[in-house]
Design an enzyme around this catalytic site. Structure first.
Site, mmCIF file in Angstrom:
data_model
loop_
_atom_site.group_PDB
_atom_site.id
_atom_site.type_symbol
_atom_site.label_atom_id
_atom_site.label_comp_id
_atom_site.label_asym_id
_atom_site.label_seq_id
_atom_site.Cartn_x
_atom_site.Cartn_y
_atom_site.Cartn_z
ATOM 1 N N ARG A 120 0.900 -1.160 0.000
ATOM 2 C CA ARG A 120 0.000 0.000 0.000
ATOM 3 C C ARG A 120 0.925 1.192 0.000
ATOM 4 N NH1 ARG A 120 -2.130 4.232 -0.420
ATOM 5 N NH2 ARG A 120 -4.079 4.951 0.505
ATOM 6 N N HIS A 125 -3.049 11.167 4.945
ATOM 7 C CA HIS A 125 -4.418 11.683 4.779
ATOM 8 C C HIS A 125 -4.810 12.540 5.962
ATOM 9 C CE1 HIS A 125 -4.806 7.909 6.960
ATOM 10 N NE2 HIS A 125 -4.415 7.249 5.892
ATOM 11 N N GLU A 129 -6.012 7.026 11.298
ATOM 12 C CA GLU A 129 -6.234 5.664 10.782
ATOM 13 C C GLU A 129 -5.963 4.640 11.868
ATOM 14 O OE1 GLU A 129 -4.375 4.610 6.990
ATOM 15 O OE2 GLU A 129 -3.558 2.805 7.907
ATOM 16 N N GLU A 191 -10.921 6.173 0.640
ATOM 17 C CA GLU A 191 -9.619 5.521 0.485
ATOM 18 C C GLU A 191 -8.996 5.857 -0.876
ATOM 19 O OE1 GLU A 191 -7.575 3.942 2.425
ATOM 20 O OE2 GLU A 191 -6.279 2.988 0.935
HETATM 21 MN MN MN Z 1 -3.511 5.285 5.343
#
Ligand code: MN
Ligand code: MN
Length: 409
Positions: A120, A125, A129, A191
């Site tokens: 990933r 962001h 999370e 996402e």
């Molecule tokens: Mn993330």
């Protein structure tokens, strides 16, 4: 299972539920006017029009609600199995957000699978999370706000938390990569809209990149397309553990936590583990409980005084009844992979309706976990006062427990 078998099961479930509803209607005087529909009459089928017996078999409490259900409480369930899957060369992902489950304003969920070596992409962001490892092994990396680096390897039952804006990555390790649940502290999170490393590089003039990194602009002629990254196949790190990784200044913060390894609160009928900022310091916006219920056991009648509850069902099957005040109540059925939701302060219970353990996560956009037990509240209120409210006998009054029992059997 064949369709006709499911169909028969669905019909039988309805018939059984109808009997229960009738009994409940008799017990509760205020339900004297609740209609119970006649069942098992071949000349008068319950639902002769189009319907989907496969879906109805999964939702017996929607098809034939308990007589105590009432009103227009919105939908409180959405299955990840009904969510769009975004594929990449190194794995896949799907999300259940406010767009899928309209009521879920506080938290958005993402389910992600990374192959061995699958990455990933490095990103950040605006949201915090929180993650729970569902399967396999992963390596996570982050950089804290003091410039300290963090690398750790996580396995099933481990958590991580990355505060808003903190950059990070996730990579699947051997033998078969990983799958994990992500929870973001904003129901509108997407996402697909995170700040991606490859995306930014593609949108900076090469001469600016050259000046920033002190290299010739031609170095950047071979940048990959962001389309090829996000979740992409990669090379798993060699066998050395995360502790062998070296670099600049190591972070003083710990962004991972072994939730499943916590000693649980054990009660007749199940266990509860609670993780919030009191035992996982960095997790300032998500508080969690991991609950396991034995067959027939129940998460007791309670509510939460701090925020909405976002649930993820890990294993088994159960049902949840939610009371919304003003005479409104609804019951929903849940299975592994479902998301459930309880709006702020609404009373609820969760019952294991299967023959295997029911395991689920309760998450809150909060830095602390808290609940109010109906039983403990009544046990801790002057008995004469309680008696005048509910008109119940000594049998009830003597059974009240001043100690909290989050799970009952
Ligand atoms: Mn993330
Ligand atoms: Mn709850």
């Amino acid at each position: 299972m064949k369709l006709e078998n499911l169909s028969r099961r669905s019909f039988m479930a309805f018939a059984a539920g109808g009997t229960v509803a009738l009994a409940a209607g008799k017990v509760h005087a205020h339900d004297g006017k609740v209609a119970t529909y006649p069942v098992n009459d071949p000349n008068h089928p319950r639902d002769p029009g189009p319907h989907d017996p496969v879906r109805e078999a999964l939702n017996p409490d929607l098809v034939d609600p308990p007589a105590t259900d009432s009103g227009t409480l919105p939908n409180l369930r959405f299955s990840f199995s009904d969510a769009h899957v975004r594929k990449g060369s190194g794995g896949w992902t799907r999300q259940v957000t406010q767009r899928e489950l309209g009521i879920s304003t506080t938290i958005a969920g993402v389910d992600m699978r990374l192959d061995k070596g699958g990455i990933r992409e490095l990103h950040w962001h605006k949201e915090g999370e929180w993650a729970y490892m569902l399967y396999g092994n992963a390596r996570i990396t982050a950089l804290d706000t003091a410039g300290g680096w963090f690398v750790d390897d996580v396995g099933v039952g481990d958590l991580w938390y990355f505060p808003p804006g903190v950059p990070h990555s996730i990579q699947g390790l051997g033998p078969d990569g990983c799958e994990f649940l992500l929870a973001f502290d904003n129901g509108n999170f997407d996402e697909d809209s995170t700040f991606l490393l490859s995306d930014w590089f593609k949108h900076i003039p090469p001469e600016v990149l050259a000046k920033n990194f002190g290299v010739p602009a031609e170095v950047f002629n071979t940048l990959p397309s962001p389309e090829e990254e996000y979740i992409f196949a990669g090379q798993a790190p060699d066998g050395a553990p995360a502790s062998a990784v070296s670099g600049g200044v190591k972070s003083k913060q710990v962004f991972s936590h072994k939730m499943l390894a916590q000693k649980p609160l054990t009660l007749p009928g199940g266990t509860v583990r609670i993780t919030d900022s009191s035992n996982f310091t960095v997790s300032k916006t998500i508080a969690a409980a991991l609950v396991e219920l034995a067959p027939g056991a129940m998460r007791e009648l309670h509510w939460h005084p701090n925020n909405d509850e976002w649930q993820y069902y890990l294993e088994g099957q159960g049902r949840m009844g939610v009371f919304a005040s003003s005479g409104q109540a609804r019951t929903f059925d849940f299975r592994a992979g479902d998301v459930g939701y309880v709006p702020f302060a609404m009373g609820h219970y969760i019952e294991n309706t299967g023959d295997k353990p029911l395991r689920f996560l309760e998450l809150f956009k909060s830095d602390y976990y808290a609940d109010i037990s109906l039983n403990q509240w009544l046990a801790s209120t002057p008995p004469a006062l309680v008696r005048q409210h509910l008109h119940l006998s000594d049998t009830f009054m003597n059974a009240l427990q001043q100690e909290k029992h989050p799970v009952v059997k």
